[in-house]
Write an enzyme that holds these catalytic residues in place. Structure first.
Site, PDB file in Angstrom:
ATOM      1  N   LYS A   1      15.004  43.599 -93.419  1.00 40.49           N
ATOM      2  CA  LYS A   1      16.403  43.895 -94.519  1.00 40.49           C
ATOM      3  C   LYS A   1      16.805  43.522 -93.791  1.00 40.49           C
ATOM      4  O   LYS A   1      17.858  42.398 -93.469  1.00 40.49           O
ATOM      5  CB  LYS A   1      16.505  45.674 -93.793  1.00 40.49           C
ATOM      6  CG  LYS A   1      15.316  46.369 -94.303  1.00 40.49           C
ATOM      7  CD  LYS A   1      14.943  47.518 -94.618  1.00 40.49           C
ATOM      8  CE  LYS A   1      14.002  48.560 -95.218  1.00 40.49           C
ATOM      9  NZ  LYS A   1      14.168  48.366 -97.032  1.00 40.49           N
TER      10      LYS A   1
ATOM     11  N   HIS B   1      14.577  50.807 -89.974  1.00 40.11           N
ATOM     12  CA  HIS B   1      16.349  50.277 -90.523  1.00 40.11           C
ATOM     13  C   HIS B   1      17.034  50.517 -89.348  1.00 40.11           C
ATOM     14  O   HIS B   1      18.162  50.158 -88.706  1.00 40.11           O
ATOM     15  CB  HIS B   1      16.869  51.994 -90.880  1.00 40.11           C
ATOM     16  CG  HIS B   1      16.803  51.490 -93.042  1.00 40.11           C
ATOM     17  ND1 HIS B   1      17.587  50.320 -93.531  1.00 40.11           N
ATOM     18  CD2 HIS B   1      16.464  51.778 -93.724  1.00 40.11           C
ATOM     19  CE1 HIS B   1      16.850  50.373 -94.851  1.00 40.11           C
ATOM     20  NE2 HIS B   1      16.044  51.101 -95.149  1.00 40.11           N
TER      21      HIS B   1
ATOM     22  N   SER C   1      16.592  56.230 -94.186  1.00 45.51           N
ATOM     23  CA  SER C   1      17.022  55.029 -95.241  1.00 45.51           C
ATOM     24  C   SER C   1      17.990  55.595 -95.982  1.00 45.51           C
ATOM     25  O   SER C   1      18.942  55.191 -96.752  1.00 45.51           O
ATOM     26  CB  SER C   1      15.631  54.801 -95.868  1.00 45.51           C
ATOM     27  OG  SER C   1      15.387  55.724 -96.416  1.00 45.51           O
TER      28      SER C   1
HETATM   29  C1  LIG Z   1      12.697  53.742 -93.356  1.00 42.79           C
HETATM   30  C2  LIG Z   1      11.546  52.535 -94.391  1.00 42.79           C
HETATM   31  N1  LIG Z   1      10.539  52.326 -93.904  1.00 42.79           N
HETATM   32  C3  LIG Z   1       9.845  51.137 -94.821  1.00 42.79           C
HETATM   33  C4  LIG Z   1      10.745  50.943 -96.207  1.00 42.79           C
HETATM   34  C5  LIG Z   1       9.541  49.147 -96.588  1.00 42.79           C
HETATM   35  O1  LIG Z   1      10.367  47.937 -95.979  1.00 42.79           O
HETATM   36  P1  LIG Z   1       9.837  46.621 -97.070  1.00 42.79           P
HETATM   37  O2  LIG Z   1      10.849  47.053 -97.919  1.00 42.79           O
HETATM   38  O3  LIG Z   1      10.002  45.538 -96.028  1.00 42.79           O
HETATM   39  O4  LIG Z   1       8.846  46.612 -97.616  1.00 42.79           O
HETATM   40  C6  LIG Z   1      11.710  51.497 -95.762  1.00 42.79           C
HETATM   41  C7  LIG Z   1      11.812  49.589 -97.010  1.00 42.79           C
HETATM   42  O5  LIG Z   1      12.929  50.053 -98.010  1.00 42.79           O
HETATM   43  C8  LIG Z   1      11.933  51.507 -95.859  1.00 42.79           C
HETATM   44  O6  LIG Z   1      14.051  52.191 -96.148  1.00 42.79           O
END
Ligand SMILES: Cc1ncc(COP(=O)(O)O)c(C=O)c1O
Length: 393
Positions: A241, A210, A182
Site C-alpha cells: 500500500k 493501512h 480498511s
Molecule cells: C487491513 C488489511 N490487512 C491486510 C491486507 C492485505 O495486504 P496485502 O494487499 O499486502 O495482501 C489488507 C489489504 O487489503 C488490509 O486492508
C-alpha cells in the site's frame, strides 16, 4: 453427455446481476497514479492504496531496475531452501529498525503475513479475541488455526475485556485488531486493548496494513502514533500500500520471527519476492526517512477532501484516516454512485456485501499525497453533481 458440474455458478452470477452487484474488473491502462487511464478514460483516481504515490517514484523505479540487472528477475525458491537473498535480509533489518522491534520476517503479501502468522501461532486448544471488522486475512488465519474465535463489537474495549477475563487463567489467547480499518478508515483503540492484553495475559497483535507509511513518526504506524511500543507482541505491516510495491511483514521478538521461519506456511511453501521487490521496498524506507513531508502532504489532502465531502452533506461514516467512505445504503446504490462518478471522470470503487454489511454499502475513497488540489476539487464537484442526482445529499 457430461453434465457441467459447475453449472450452478451461472445461477450464482445471475443472482449478482439481478441485485446490481455484479462487477466487471476495471482495467488500468497506464500507471497507478493520481490521474490515471482506466477503461479508456482519464479519471481522477480515488481507488488505490498508493497513499504516498510511491508506485511511480523515480528513485524506486531506478532501484528496481538496478536490482534486476544485478540479481535477475526472480528468487527461484522459497526462503527456506535457496530463495533468501542478501536484499531480503537487508529489507528485514531495515523494517525491524523502522518498527523499533528486534526482528522482522517478510511474507509475499499482507494477506499471507496475517493468515500465516495467526494460523502458525494458535491451535485448536487456544482462543482468539477479534474485532468484528478485522480484515479477511485475519479471519482466514483464525479459521485455519482452528482456535475458538470470540468476536467483540467494533472497537468495544470493554466487551473485549469481558471476554478475556471470562477465560481460564492458563488459557492461551490472542487479542487482535486492525490498526486502521480498511473499509471505514477508523483507528483501533490500541491503548485500551493493550491494557486488556496486559491484565489478562493475551498475546497482542495489530494489523497496521493501512497505517504503515501513514500514521506515526515517518509513517511508523499506529503503535508509534499511540506510543505503545513494547506493548504489542506482533505487528503486521504491508509493503503493498503506502510502500508502493508488494508484500507483508511481521515485526516482533527474535523468538517470534524464528518460530515463523519454521512454522508459517506461506513462508515455508511459497517462493520469495523477486529481488526488485525487496530493493524497491528498501528504497521506499529511504523515502520515508528522507522525505517525511510527503506524509504531511497526504494528510493535508485528506483534510481538504474529507472536509469538502462533509460540507456537501455526505455521510462519511467514522473515518479518521485518508480512507473516507461515502455511505450509500444498499449495494446497488453504491454501485450506481460509483458508475456515475466514473462517467464523470472520477474513479471511486463501490464496496458492497460481503465486504461490508448489506445496508452499509459505500463508495470508498482514498486520496494520495500526489493529488493536486485541482484534482481533488474536480472530484468534489463530480460528487456534488452525482450525489444530488441520486438524492444522497
Ligand atoms: C487491513 C488489511 N490487512 C491486510 C491486507 C492485505 O495486504 P496485502 O494487499 O499486502 O495482501 C489488507 C489489504 O487489503 C488490509 O486492508
Amino acid at each position: 453427455m457430461r453434465i457441467d458440474p459447475l453449472a450452478f455458478l451461472d445461477t450464482e452470477l445471475d443472482a449478482l446481476r439481478e441485485q446490481g452487484l455484479y462487477r466487471r474488473l476495471r482495467i488500468l491502462e497506464d500507471r497507478q497514479q493520481a490521474t490515471a487511464h482506466v477503461d479508456g478514460r482519464s479519471v481522477v483516481n480515488l481507488s488505490s492504496n498508493n497513499y504516498l504515490g510511491l508506485t511511480t517514484h523515480p528513485m524506486l523505479i531506478e532501484r528496481a531496475i538496478q536490482a534486476i540487472r544485478e540479481h535477475g528477475v526472480g528468487s527461484g525458491s522459497v526462503r527456506t531452501i535457496a530463495g533468501t537473498m542478501t536484499l531480503h535480509m537487508e529489507l528485514e533489518e531495515r523494517l525491524a529498525r523502522f518498527k523499533k522491534t528486534d526482528a522482522v520476517v517478510v511474507f509475499q503479501s499482507g494477506f499471507t503475513a496475517n493468515a500465516g502468522t495467526v494460523s502458525a501461532l494458535l491451535t485448536k486448544e487456544d482462543v482468539i479475541i477479534s474485532d468484528e471488522l478485522n480484515h479477511a486475512s485475519i479471519i482466514d488465519g483464525c479459521r485455519l488455526s482452528r482456535a475458538a474465535i470470540k468476536v467483540f463489537p467494533h472497537k468495544d474495549v470493554d466487551a473485549a475485556r469481558r471476554i478475556a477475563h471470562a477465560l481460564p487463567a492458563g488459557q492461551r489467547k490472542l487479542l487482535i485488531t486492525d490498526g486502521v480499518f480498511s473499509m471505514d478508515g477508523d483507528v483501533g483503540p490500541l491503548p485500551g486493548l493493550c491494557a486488556v492484553a496486559e491484565e489478562t495475559g493475551c498475546i497482542m497483535m495489530v494489523d497496521d496494513a493501512h497505517a504503515s507509511g501513514v500514521f506515526g513518526q515517518n509513517g511508523r504506524g499506529t503503535i508509534d502514533h499511540f506510543g505503545v511500543h513494547g506493548r504489542v507482541d506482533i505487528q503486521v505491516g504491508t509493503l503493498s500500500k503506502a510502500i508502493g510495491a508488494l508484500g507483508g511483514y511481521v515485526a516482533g521478538s527474535k523468538a517470534l520471527i524464528d518460530f515463523l521461519h519454521h512454522r508459517a506456511r506461506p513462508f515455508l511453501f511459497s517462493t520469495s519476492h523477486p529481488p526488485s521487490v525487496a530493493a524497491t521496498c528498501i528504497a521506499a524506507l529511504d523515502v520515508l526517512e528522507q522525505e517525511p513531508q510527503i506524509i504531511d502532504r497526504l494528510w493535508a489532502n485528506t483534510r481538504f477532501f474529507k472536509a469538502g465531502l462533509q460540507r456537501l452533506g455526505f455521510d462519511t461514516g467514522m473515518s479518521e484516516s485518508p480512507i473516507t467512505p461515502v455511505m450509500a445504503g444498499e449495494g446497488s446504490r453504491a454501485m450506481k454512485l460509483s458508475d456515475r462518478l466514473f462517467e464523470e471522470g472520477v474513479f471511486a470503487q463501490g464496496i458492497a456485501f460481503p465486504t461490508v454489511a448489506r445496508d452499509r454499502a459505500r463508495v470508498r475513497t482514498i486520496v494520495t499525497a500526489t493529488h493536486t488540489q485541482d484534482e481533488l476539487q474536480f472530484a468534489l464537484d463530480q460528487f456534488e453533481k452525482v450525489g444530488r442526482e441520486l438524492e444522497l445529499i
